[in-house]
Design an enzyme around this catalytic site. Structure first.
Site, PDB file in Angstrom:
ATOM      1  N   ARG A   1      10.313  -0.898  -4.337  1.00  0.00           N
ATOM      2  CA  ARG A   1       9.130  -0.990  -5.213  1.00  0.00           C
ATOM      3  C   ARG A   1       9.067   0.305  -6.040  1.00  0.00           C
ATOM      4  O   ARG A   1       9.176   1.401  -5.474  1.00  0.00           O
ATOM      5  CB  ARG A   1       7.837  -1.197  -4.411  1.00  0.00           C
ATOM      6  CG  ARG A   1       7.763  -2.585  -3.755  1.00  0.00           C
ATOM      7  CD  ARG A   1       6.377  -2.910  -3.276  1.00  0.00           C
ATOM      8  NE  ARG A   1       5.488  -3.317  -4.350  1.00  0.00           N
ATOM      9  CZ  ARG A   1       4.174  -3.480  -4.187  1.00  0.00           C
ATOM     10  NH1 ARG A   1       3.610  -3.255  -3.011  1.00  0.00           N
ATOM     11  NH2 ARG A   1       3.417  -3.856  -5.198  1.00  0.00           N
TER      12      ARG A   1
ATOM     13  N   ASP B   1      -1.403   4.858  -6.337  1.00  0.00           N
ATOM     14  CA  ASP B   1       0.025   4.700  -6.039  1.00  0.00           C
ATOM     15  C   ASP B   1       0.851   5.875  -6.541  1.00  0.00           C
ATOM     16  O   ASP B   1       1.922   6.169  -6.014  1.00  0.00           O
ATOM     17  CB  ASP B   1       0.551   3.397  -6.634  1.00  0.00           C
ATOM     18  CG  ASP B   1       0.048   2.228  -5.816  1.00  0.00           C
ATOM     19  OD1 ASP B   1      -1.112   1.817  -6.028  1.00  0.00           O
ATOM     20  OD2 ASP B   1       0.787   1.770  -4.925  1.00  0.00           O
TER      21      ASP B   1
ATOM     22  N   GLY C   1       0.867  -1.183   0.000  1.00  0.00           N
ATOM     23  CA  GLY C   1       0.000   0.000   0.000  1.00  0.00           C
ATOM     24  C   GLY C   1       0.900   1.228   0.000  1.00  0.00           C
ATOM     25  O   GLY C   1       1.854   1.318   0.797  1.00  0.00           O
ATOM     26  N   ALA C   2       0.605   2.179  -0.911  1.00  0.00           N
ATOM     27  CA  ALA C   2       1.534   3.287  -1.153  1.00  0.00           C
ATOM     28  C   ALA C   2       1.927   4.075   0.110  1.00  0.00           C
ATOM     29  O   ALA C   2       3.120   4.227   0.405  1.00  0.00           O
ATOM     30  CB  ALA C   2       0.948   4.212  -2.226  1.00  0.00           C
TER      31      ALA C   2
END
Ligand code: MRU
Length: 353
Positions: free
Chosen positions: A88, A237, A47-48
Site C-alpha cells: 500500500r 496516513d 490503518g497506517a
C-alpha cells in the site's frame, strides 16, 4: 476493549480479519512475508500504524525461511521487504517499520548466528507493537484535554485500536477525553466507499459504551452548520514536514467545512506517521483502489455497467485547515508558515478548549 488486530504467535503473524467485522471476529494466520503483504493489500489489516506493525511482523516470521548464510539471509529479507512496502503506497508507517527491521538486520553483530538474528528480529517487531500502543496512550493524554466537557466530537474512517497496535490515535484522543473526566458524545462518519466508520469505528465505540451516532459522510456539513459538532478528530496516513496531512478520502472535505464553521479540526498520529523527507503534501502518493468499491454495495451492483470510476483512497488536507496535530510528544500548533515538528510541542495537560 482489548482488541488485538496484529500479533505474533510462534512463527506466525495473527491478523484479525477486519473485512468481516462487525459480523464475525475471525483471526487468520500467516507464516511468510509475501502472504502478509497480500493480507495488507486485501485489507485484512488496515490503518497506517497497524499495517506497519504487520509488515514488521511479516519480516520477523519470514526470517525463519531465510537461509543461514548471512549474505543470502539479508538478500531474502530485502526482497520480501520490497514486496511489503509495495503493498500500500500512502501510509508511511509501512516503510518506516520495514526500514527499522532492515536496519536491525544490516547491523548484524559479529557474534550473531542466523538464529540469533531471527530472535532479534522477533524482539524488534514486538517492540514496534509495544511502542505504538504507548504512543497512542500518550496521544490520548495530550489530546483528550483538548476536548471540552459535554462536547460532541466527529471522527472519520477508523483511527482506533483496530488501525493501530491498540487504543488508537483519533479514538485514542476520544478515549483520553473520557479518561480525563469529559462526558462526550461521538459522531462517526460512515466513510464511503469502504465503510471503515460504519463497520469498525462504531463497533469499537459502542463496545466501549460511548454515546455513538452514525451519519452519512454527506450529513457532516449540515450538522456542522447547525452547531451539532464541537470538534473533529481524525487520524493520518502520512504527514509532510509542513503539516499537510494525508488521511482517508473525505477528510479534506470535513476540514474545509470545519474552517467555514469555526470548529477545531485535530489530527492525531504517532511520529511514525511523520514524513519529514517531503516538504509538503503534493509529494504524497495517493492510492487508487478498485472500481468495485464504488460500483457495488457489498456484492450487489448499484451503478450501470460501463460507467467510469475514480476511487482515490486518501486525500490531503492542507496544514492551514488543521488546528493542531497531536503526537505522542504533545500538541503541535502551526505558525505562519506551517508546522515545525522539530520544535517542542505543548505538553501542558491543563489546556481545555
Ligand atoms: O484504507 P485504510 O482503512 O487503511 O485507511 C485508514 C485511515 O485513513 C486512517 O484514518 C489512518 O490510517 C490512521 S489509523 C490510526
Amino acid at each position: 476493549m482489548a482488541i488485538k488486530p496484529v500479533s505474533m504467535k510462534g512463527h506466525r503473524v495473527v491478523l484479525l480479519d477486519q473485512r468481516l467485522l462487525p459480523a464475525s471476529e475471525t483471526y487468520l494466520k500467516f507464516n511468510d512475508g509475501p502472504a502478509v503483504a497480500k493480507a495488507i493489500k486485501d485489507m485484512v489489516v488496515r490503518g497506517a500504524p497497524a499495517i506497519g506493525i504487520a509488515a514488521a511482523m511479516g519480516l520477523a516470521v519470514h526470517s525463519s525461511l531465510c537461509p543461514d548464510n548471512k549474505e543470502d539471509f539479508l538478500k531474502e529479507l530485502h526482497k520480501v521487504a520490497d514486496i511489503l512496502v509495495a503493498s500500500r503506497p500512502t501510509a508511511v508507517n509501512l516503510k518506516w517499520a520495514v526500514d527499522r527491521m532492515l536496519q536491525v538486520a544490516e547491523n548484524w553483530p559479529s557474534d550473531y548466528t542466523a538464529e540469533s538474528m531471527r530472535k532479534r528480529l522477533y524482539r524488534e517487531a514486538e517492540a514496534i507493537l509495544d511502542e505504538d500502543i504507548a504512543m497512542n496512550r500518550a496521544i490520548g493524554t495530550h489530546g483528550g484535554v483538548l476536548i471540552p466537557d459535554g462536547a460532541t466530537v466527529m471522527t472519520h474512517c477508523n483511527a482506533g485500536a483496530l488501525a493501530t497496535g491498540g487504543f488508537g490515535t483519533a479514538l485514542g484522543v476520544i478515549r483520553g477525553a473520557r479518561e480525563a473526566g469529559r462526558s462526550i458524545k461521538v459522531i462517526s462518519c460512515e466513510t464511503r466507499p469502504y465503510l471503515q466508520g460504519a463497520r469498525l469505528t462504531v463497533w469499537e465505540l459502542v463496545h466501549d459504551g460511548f454515546d455513538t451516532t452514525l451519519i452519512t459522510d454527506n450529513a457532516a456539513g449540515h450538522l456542522m452548520a447547525n452547531g451539532v459538532i464541537d470538534a473533529i478528530v481524525v487520524g493520518a496516513d502520512r504527514i509532510a514536514a509542513n503539516g499537510d496531512t494525508a488521511n482517508k478520502i473525505g477528510t479534506y472535505t470535513h476540514a474545509v467545512l470545519a474552517k467555514r464553521h469555526n470548529i477545531p479540526f485535530y489530527v492525531a498520529a504517532p511520529s511514525s506517521t511523520l514524513d519529514l523527507s517531503i516538504e509538503d503534501g503534493s509529494k504524497i502518493p495517493i492510492e487508487q483502489r478498485m472500481s468495485e468499491e464504488v460500483t457495488h454495495y457489498g456484492s450487489h451492483r448499484i451503478a450501470a455497467d460501463g460507467v467510469k470510476v475514480i476511487n482515490p483512497s486518501f486525500d490531503v488536507t492542507p496544514w492551514q485547515l488543521i488546528t493542531a496535530i497531536i503526537t505522542e510528544k504533545g500538541v503541535h500548533r502551526p505558525d505562519d508558515d506551517g508546522y515545525h515538528f522539530l520544535e517542542n510541542p505543548d505538553t501542558s495537560t491543563k489546556t481545555a478548549s
